[in-house]
Design a protein around this motif. Structure first.
Motif, PDB file in Angstrom:
ATOM      1  N   TYR A  21       4.993  -0.118  14.818  1.00 58.19           N
ATOM      2  CA  TYR A  21       3.827  -0.753  14.538  1.00 58.19           C
ATOM      3  C   TYR A  21       2.860   0.483  14.344  1.00 58.19           C
ATOM      4  O   TYR A  21       1.853   0.434  13.295  1.00 58.19           O
ATOM      5  CB  TYR A  21       3.381  -1.644  15.528  1.00 58.19           C
ATOM      6  N   ILE A  24       3.141   2.168  10.927  1.00 52.99           N
ATOM      7  CA  ILE A  24       2.606   1.257   9.749  1.00 52.99           C
ATOM      8  C   ILE A  24       1.274   1.490   9.471  1.00 52.99           C
ATOM      9  O   ILE A  24       0.855   1.526   8.426  1.00 52.99           O
ATOM     10  CB  ILE A  24       3.288  -0.118  10.102  1.00 52.99           C
ATOM     11  N   THR A  28      -0.812   3.006   6.400  1.00 53.22           N
ATOM     12  CA  THR A  28      -1.388   2.266   5.598  1.00 53.22           C
ATOM     13  C   THR A  28      -3.008   2.706   5.628  1.00 53.22           C
ATOM     14  O   THR A  28      -3.799   2.779   4.470  1.00 53.22           O
ATOM     15  CB  THR A  28      -1.387   0.834   6.329  1.00 53.22           C
ATOM     16  N   HIS A  82      -4.266  -6.414   4.282  1.00 44.57           N
ATOM     17  CA  HIS A  82      -3.611  -7.530   5.028  1.00 44.57           C
ATOM     18  C   HIS A  82      -2.368  -6.921   5.867  1.00 44.57           C
ATOM     19  O   HIS A  82      -2.205  -7.705   6.912  1.00 44.57           O
ATOM     20  CB  HIS A  82      -2.873  -8.528   3.924  1.00 44.57           C
ATOM     21  N   ILE A  83      -1.790  -5.828   5.435  1.00 43.48           N
ATOM     22  CA  ILE A  83      -0.671  -5.104   6.362  1.00 43.48           C
ATOM     23  C   ILE A  83      -1.444  -4.946   7.596  1.00 43.48           C
ATOM     24  O   ILE A  83      -1.050  -5.064   8.668  1.00 43.48           O
ATOM     25  CB  ILE A  83       0.001  -4.060   5.511  1.00 43.48           C
ATOM     26  N   ALA A  87       0.003  -6.220  11.143  1.00 41.06           N
ATOM     27  CA  ALA A  87       0.276  -5.210  11.975  1.00 41.06           C
ATOM     28  C   ALA A  87      -0.655  -5.049  13.346  1.00 41.06           C
ATOM     29  O   ALA A  87       0.013  -5.072  14.389  1.00 41.06           O
ATOM     30  CB  ALA A  87       0.352  -4.014  11.251  1.00 41.06           C
ATOM     31  N   LEU A 145       5.277  -8.879   8.447  1.00 40.88           N
ATOM     32  CA  LEU A 145       5.004  -7.707   7.644  1.00 40.88           C
ATOM     33  C   LEU A 145       6.173  -7.820   6.694  1.00 40.88           C
ATOM     34  O   LEU A 145       6.339  -7.050   5.905  1.00 40.88           O
ATOM     35  CB  LEU A 145       5.412  -6.583   8.760  1.00 40.88           C
ATOM     36  N   PHE A 148       5.679  -8.348   3.013  1.00 36.74           N
ATOM     37  CA  PHE A 148       5.202  -7.274   2.438  1.00 36.74           C
ATOM     38  C   PHE A 148       5.637  -5.932   2.404  1.00 36.74           C
ATOM     39  O   PHE A 148       5.568  -5.457   1.039  1.00 36.74           O
ATOM     40  CB  PHE A 148       3.484  -6.980   3.074  1.00 36.74           C
ATOM     41  N   LEU A 149       6.737  -5.774   3.098  1.00 40.97           N
ATOM     42  CA  LEU A 149       7.454  -4.607   3.018  1.00 40.97           C
ATOM     43  C   LEU A 149       9.012  -4.677   2.457  1.00 40.97           C
ATOM     44  O   LEU A 149       9.736  -5.662   3.137  1.00 40.97           O
ATOM     45  CB  LEU A 149       7.411  -3.874   4.643  1.00 40.97           C
ATOM     46  N   LEU A 188       4.713  -5.016  -1.692  1.00 47.48           N
ATOM     47  CA  LEU A 188       3.963  -3.934  -1.897  1.00 47.48           C
ATOM     48  C   LEU A 188       4.667  -2.841  -2.978  1.00 47.48           C
ATOM     49  O   LEU A 188       4.017  -2.412  -3.852  1.00 47.48           O
ATOM     50  CB  LEU A 188       3.638  -2.927  -0.774  1.00 47.48           C
TER      51      LEU A 188
END
Length: 202
Positions: A21, A24, A28, A82-83, A87, A145, A148-149, A188
């Motif tokens: 976490y 990430i 970001t 948003h990530i 997160a 998450l 998005f990933l 993403l």
């Protein structure tokens, strides 16, 4: 969970997930978003040149090309924020869950016939059970998450139309309200692929 994560392995398990976490969030906040800000500044300057030389062969890149590219960058920035949001929230809930799990491991290992074991059973673990339950219900099986990933090779193709940002923004608002929906528009990597393709044809 209590039996598959013995006490001696819990600390390593907690550290590994917590580091995930944290990484990430770091990538970001310290890499992705600053890079997008720099990209926006450069594109804004180029857009100004395209507008100034709109009817001149001195700078023959269409103004519309920069508008489309800037929309994709806006999409990337929106996803990045948003990530960060998800997160951070999920990490806090994970820490509450891990604290509860550690307490349950200690309770299972304690001998209730001893004074120490009795104290362990009676001790208040100071756990926020609302966050624990939320993590179990919403994150332990499938993290937000994941929407998005993904691996670059698994990224669905998107098309940067003039309303690409509005479509993404509307989809995210619906997603945050808890609606189940196809999440291809959130990846993403898809926007990076589209951005790369647009830049290559300039």
């Amino acid at each position: 969970m209590i039996y598959t994560k013995p006490e001696q392995g819990h600390k390593r398990w907690e550290h590994g997930l917590s580091q995930g976490y944290t990484k990430i969030l770091e990538i970001t906040q310290e890499n992705l978003l600053p890079a997008l800000d720099q990209c926006s500044m450069i594109l804004s300057n180029l857009k100004g040149l395209a507008l100034y030389y709109e009817h001149s062969p001195a700078f023959d890149v269409p103004l519309a090309s920069f508008m489309t590219i800037m929309d994709v960058v806006r999409c990337l920035r929106l996803i990045g924020h948003h990530i960060l949001l998800f997160a951070t929230d999920e990490h806090h809930r994970f820490l509450a869950f891990s604290k509860w799990l550690r307490h349950m491991i200690e309770v299972q290992a304690a001998d209730p016939a001893t004074q120490i074991g009795h104290e362990m059973l009676e001790r208040d673990p100071a756990v926020d059970y609302t966050m624990v339950l939320s993590y179990i219900q919403n994150s332990i099986g499938k993290s937000k998450l994941d929407h998005f990933l993904c691996r670059p090779t698994e990224a669905p193709t998107i098309s940067a139309e003039s309303d690409v940002y509005d479509i993404l923004k509307g989809a995210l608002e619906t997603f945050k309200k808890g609606s189940n929906m196809k999440n291809d528009v959130f990846k993403l990597a898809s926007y990076f692929e589209e951005l790369t393709g647009l830049l290559l044809v300039l």
